[in-house]
Design a protein around this motif. Structure first.
Motif, PDB file in Angstrom:
ATOM      1  N   ALA A 130      42.847  -4.086 -28.870  1.00 15.14           N
ATOM      2  CA  ALA A 130      43.745  -4.516 -27.796  1.00 15.14           C
ATOM      3  C   ALA A 130      43.067  -5.503 -26.839  1.00 15.14           C
ATOM      4  CB  ALA A 130      44.259  -3.304 -27.014  1.00 15.14           C
ATOM      5  N   GLU A 131      41.731  -5.495 -26.841  1.00 11.74           N
ATOM      6  CA  GLU A 131      41.026  -6.425 -25.950  1.00 11.74           C
ATOM      7  C   GLU A 131      40.987  -7.849 -26.509  1.00 11.74           C
ATOM      8  OE1 GLU A 131      37.266  -5.017 -24.542  1.00 11.74           O
ATOM      9  OE2 GLU A 131      38.111  -3.137 -23.811  1.00 11.74           O
ATOM     10  N   HIS A 132      41.430  -7.996 -27.769  1.00 15.08           N
ATOM     11  CA  HIS A 132      41.316  -9.307 -28.418  1.00 15.08           C
ATOM     12  C   HIS A 132      42.602  -9.813 -29.051  1.00 15.08           C
ATOM     13  CE1 HIS A 132      37.005  -8.750 -27.832  1.00 15.08           C
ATOM     14  NE2 HIS A 132      37.211  -7.512 -28.263  1.00 15.08           N
ATOM     15  N   THR A 133      43.570  -8.920 -29.239  1.00 16.55           N
ATOM     16  CA  THR A 133      44.839  -9.312 -29.864  1.00 16.55           C
ATOM     17  C   THR A 133      45.976  -8.610 -29.123  1.00 16.55           C
ATOM     18  OG1 THR A 133      45.155  -7.463 -31.407  1.00 16.55           O
ATOM     19  CG2 THR A 133      43.617  -9.195 -32.094  1.00 16.55           C
ATOM     20  N   ASN A 134      47.191  -8.859 -29.583  1.00 13.02           N
ATOM     21  CA  ASN A 134      48.318  -8.161 -28.973  1.00 13.02           C
ATOM     22  C   ASN A 134      48.629  -6.822 -29.671  1.00 13.02           C
ATOM     23  OD1 ASN A 134      49.500  -8.966 -31.344  1.00 13.02           O
ATOM     24  ND2 ASN A 134      50.833 -10.523 -30.410  1.00 13.02           N
ATOM     25  N   MET A 135      47.701  -6.347 -30.505  1.00 12.99           N
ATOM     26  CA  MET A 135      47.896  -5.046 -31.149  1.00 12.99           C
ATOM     27  C   MET A 135      47.273  -3.934 -30.310  1.00 12.99           C
ATOM     28  SD  MET A 135      47.114  -6.058 -35.093  1.00 12.99           S
ATOM     29  CE  MET A 135      47.466  -4.404 -35.671  1.00 12.99           C
ATOM     30  N   THR A 136      47.869  -2.745 -30.374  1.00  8.87           N
ATOM     31  CA  THR A 136      47.330  -1.640 -29.585  1.00  8.87           C
ATOM     32  C   THR A 136      46.252  -0.868 -30.333  1.00  8.87           C
ATOM     33  OG1 THR A 136      49.206  -0.309 -30.313  1.00  8.87           O
ATOM     34  CG2 THR A 136      49.352  -1.272 -28.125  1.00  8.87           C
ATOM     35  N   GLY A 137      46.351  -0.739 -31.663  1.00  5.58           N
ATOM     36  CA  GLY A 137      45.343  -0.020 -32.442  1.00  5.58           C
ATOM     37  C   GLY A 137      45.431   1.483 -32.256  1.00  5.58           C
ATOM     38  N   ILE A 138      44.301   2.148 -32.488  1.00  7.10           N
ATOM     39  CA  ILE A 138      44.229   3.605 -32.343  1.00  7.10           C
ATOM     40  C   ILE A 138      42.868   3.994 -31.778  1.00  7.10           C
ATOM     41  CG2 ILE A 138      45.802   4.060 -34.288  1.00  7.10           C
ATOM     42  CD1 ILE A 138      42.267   5.043 -34.886  1.00  7.10           C
ATOM     43  N   THR A 178      45.120  11.974 -37.546  1.00 13.28           N
ATOM     44  CA  THR A 178      45.899  11.350 -38.614  1.00 13.28           C
ATOM     45  C   THR A 178      46.643  10.126 -38.105  1.00 13.28           C
ATOM     46  OG1 THR A 178      46.184  13.540 -39.607  1.00 13.28           O
ATOM     47  CG2 THR A 178      47.633  11.798 -40.403  1.00 13.28           C
ATOM     48  N   VAL A 179      46.496   9.030 -38.847  1.00 10.82           N
ATOM     49  CA  VAL A 179      47.197   7.788 -38.486  1.00 10.82           C
ATOM     50  C   VAL A 179      47.987   7.297 -39.695  1.00 10.82           C
ATOM     51  CG1 VAL A 179      45.463   7.092 -36.780  1.00 10.82           C
ATOM     52  CG2 VAL A 179      45.259   6.269 -39.131  1.00 10.82           C
ATOM     53  N   MET A 180      49.037   6.553 -39.424  1.00 10.77           N
ATOM     54  CA  MET A 180      49.822   5.974 -40.512  1.00 10.77           C
ATOM     55  C   MET A 180      49.349   4.549 -40.772  1.00 10.77           C
ATOM     56  SD  MET A 180      53.936   5.439 -40.867  1.00 10.77           S
ATOM     57  CE  MET A 180      54.391   7.157 -41.021  1.00 10.77           C
ATOM     58  N   VAL A 181      49.284   4.189 -42.044  1.00  4.68           N
ATOM     59  CA  VAL A 181      48.910   2.820 -42.420  1.00  4.68           C
ATOM     60  C   VAL A 181      50.119   1.922 -42.165  1.00  4.68           C
ATOM     61  CG1 VAL A 181      48.220   1.331 -44.341  1.00  4.68           C
ATOM     62  CG2 VAL A 181      47.290   3.652 -44.144  1.00  4.68           C
ATOM     63  N   GLY A 204      47.555   6.707 -30.246  1.00  2.00           N
ATOM     64  CA  GLY A 204      47.891   6.041 -31.504  1.00  2.00           C
ATOM     65  C   GLY A 204      48.004   6.905 -32.735  1.00  2.00           C
ATOM     66  N   GLY A 205      47.320   8.035 -32.787  1.00  2.00           N
ATOM     67  CA  GLY A 205      47.407   8.918 -33.951  1.00  2.00           C
ATOM     68  C   GLY A 205      47.773  10.311 -33.497  1.00  2.00           C
ATOM     69  N   VAL A 206      47.643  11.264 -34.395  1.00  2.00           N
ATOM     70  CA  VAL A 206      47.969  12.645 -34.045  1.00  2.00           C
ATOM     71  C   VAL A 206      46.750  13.526 -34.294  1.00  2.00           C
ATOM     72  CG1 VAL A 206      49.452  14.612 -34.568  1.00  2.00           C
ATOM     73  CG2 VAL A 206      50.394  12.289 -34.560  1.00  2.00           C
ATOM     74  N   ALA A 207      46.307  14.208 -33.243  1.00  2.00           N
ATOM     75  CA  ALA A 207      45.146  15.093 -33.344  1.00  2.00           C
ATOM     76  C   ALA A 207      45.595  16.518 -33.641  1.00  2.00           C
ATOM     77  CB  ALA A 207      44.349  15.060 -32.046  1.00  2.00           C
ATOM     78  N   THR A 208      44.920  17.158 -34.585  1.00  2.75           N
ATOM     79  CA  THR A 208      45.199  18.561 -34.892  1.00  2.75           C
ATOM     80  C   THR A 208      43.872  19.253 -35.160  1.00  2.75           C
ATOM     81  OG1 THR A 208      45.420  18.142 -37.276  1.00  2.75           O
ATOM     82  CG2 THR A 208      47.422  18.016 -35.964  1.00  2.75           C
ATOM     83  N   THR A 240      50.424  15.279 -29.051  1.00  8.21           N
ATOM     84  CA  THR A 240      49.755  14.109 -28.499  1.00  8.21           C
ATOM     85  C   THR A 240      48.313  14.067 -28.982  1.00  8.21           C
ATOM     86  OG1 THR A 240      49.319  15.429 -26.546  1.00  8.21           O
ATOM     87  CG2 THR A 240      51.153  13.888 -26.410  1.00  8.21           C
ATOM     88  N   PRO A 241      47.777  12.883 -29.159  1.00  4.89           N
ATOM     89  CA  PRO A 241      46.431  12.763 -29.718  1.00  4.89           C
ATOM     90  C   PRO A 241      45.358  13.052 -28.693  1.00  4.89           C
ATOM     91  CG  PRO A 241      47.352  10.600 -29.313  1.00  4.89           C
ATOM     92  CD  PRO A 241      48.407  11.593 -28.957  1.00  4.89           C
TER      93      PRO A 241
END
Ligand SMILES: *[C@@H]1O[C@H](CO)[C@@H](O)[C@H](O)[C@H]1NC(C)=O
Ligand SMILES: *[C@@H]1O[C@H](CO)[C@@H](O)[C@H](O)[C@H]1NC(C)=O
Ligand SMILES: *[C@@H]1O[C@H](CO)[C@@H](O)[C@H](O)[C@H]1NC(C)=O
Ligand SMILES: *[C@@H]1O[C@H](CO)[C@@H](O)[C@H](O)[C@H]1NC(C)=O
Ligand SMILES: [Cu+2]
Length: 226
Positions: A71-79, A99-102, A159-163, A179-180
């Motif tokens: 996010a510091e370099h593009t308009n994407m948020t990432g995870i 867990t994150v989705m591709v 951005g992902g899901v923590a379990t 929530t992650p």
């Protein structure tokens, strides 16, 4: 209730078609690496990071700026998984999962933001594409990471899901939070679902914007009771 049963099987059918790629974060020796660190995945697949030791994280960067949130370099948020305290989870017979989705078939780059782990090679790629550009390889990314002066983490997980998964049962009854959060430790569990389907349902819940996995599992359980 034929309609709800049909709807349930449609739901389960669609989520079970999803592939889950397991990536171990570190190992018994607390190695500074992801296992595997170079994998291929399709859009819609899940990546389940399993934290095996120490105090590590997973953060998304771009190729050109390793060890720094995308996010510091593009308009994407990432995870960002947050820091996962494996010892605390293990004391309860659990290991932390994230867990994150591709979401892209194009290369996606990750690193660990702890200490200088990124610089020391704790990085990975999903869908490396050296056919498109031979210079943009995992090895080149590692070399670029090594040259970075700072290793930067976002302020908090997203951005992902923590379990947390129970270790003793070989993976039954994972507990989860919607929530992650780092080191999430809900004591609630679902005995009706395997850990992988829990993770998939968790991720599916996340994907459709359901704030709580237990909410979705509850809905499924309610459908069974009709
Ligand atoms: C941990 O280190 C020991 C000694 O170097 C080695 O024999 C073993 O294979 C390593 N285990 C893993 C999981 O890397
Ligand atoms: C894990 O690492 C982070 C970042 O260095 C630190 O803030 C946190 O206190 C560590 N957690 C534990 C349990 O050591
Ligand atoms: C994000 O950046 C890319 C590449 O610079 C651009 O093509 C795209 O339109 C941008 N998307 C948004 C939502 O700003
Ligand atoms: C390939 O990647 C390198 C390293 O990022 C970059 O400098 C170069 O411009 C890229 N080449 C093309 C054709 O995009
Ligand atoms: Cu690390």
């Amino acid at each position: 209730m034929h309609f709800t049963t049909a709807a349930l099987f449609a739901l389960l059918g669609s989520v079970s078609a999803q592939k889950v790629h397991v990536v171990s974060v570190s190992n018994a020796n607390n190695s500074l690496a992801f296992f595997p660190d170079n994998l291929k995945a399709d859009v819609g697949d899940m990546i389940q990071f399993q934290f095996r030791n120490g105090n590590h994280s997973v953060v998304q960067s771009n190729f050109d700026n390793p060890c720094s949130p995308i996010a510091e370099h593009t308009n994407m948020t990432g995870i960002f998984s947050g820091y996962q305290n494996v010892k605390a989870s293990l004391a309860q017979g659990k290991i932390p999962l994230y867990t994150v989705m591709v979401t892209a078939k194009t290369p996606t780059w990750y690193y660990c933001s702890q200490g200088m782990h990124c610089q020391n090679g704790m990085v990975m790629v999903v869908n490396e594409n050296t056919a498109a550009n031979a210079s943009r390889s995992l090895d080149a990314f590692k070399a670029l990471a090594k040259a970075q002066t700072a290793n930067v983490a976002p302020p908090s997980a997203f951005g992902g899901v923590a379990t947390n998964e129970t270790t003793s049962t070989g993976g039954n009854s994972g507990s989860s939070s919607g929530t992650p959060t780092s080191g999430s430790d809900s004591s609630e569990s679902s005995s009706a679902t395997s850990s992988s389907s829990t993770a998939i349902l968790t991720a599916a819940a996340h994907a459709v914007g359901v704030s709580s996995t237990l909410g979705l599992v509850g809905v499924v359980a309610a459908l069974f009771m009709l």
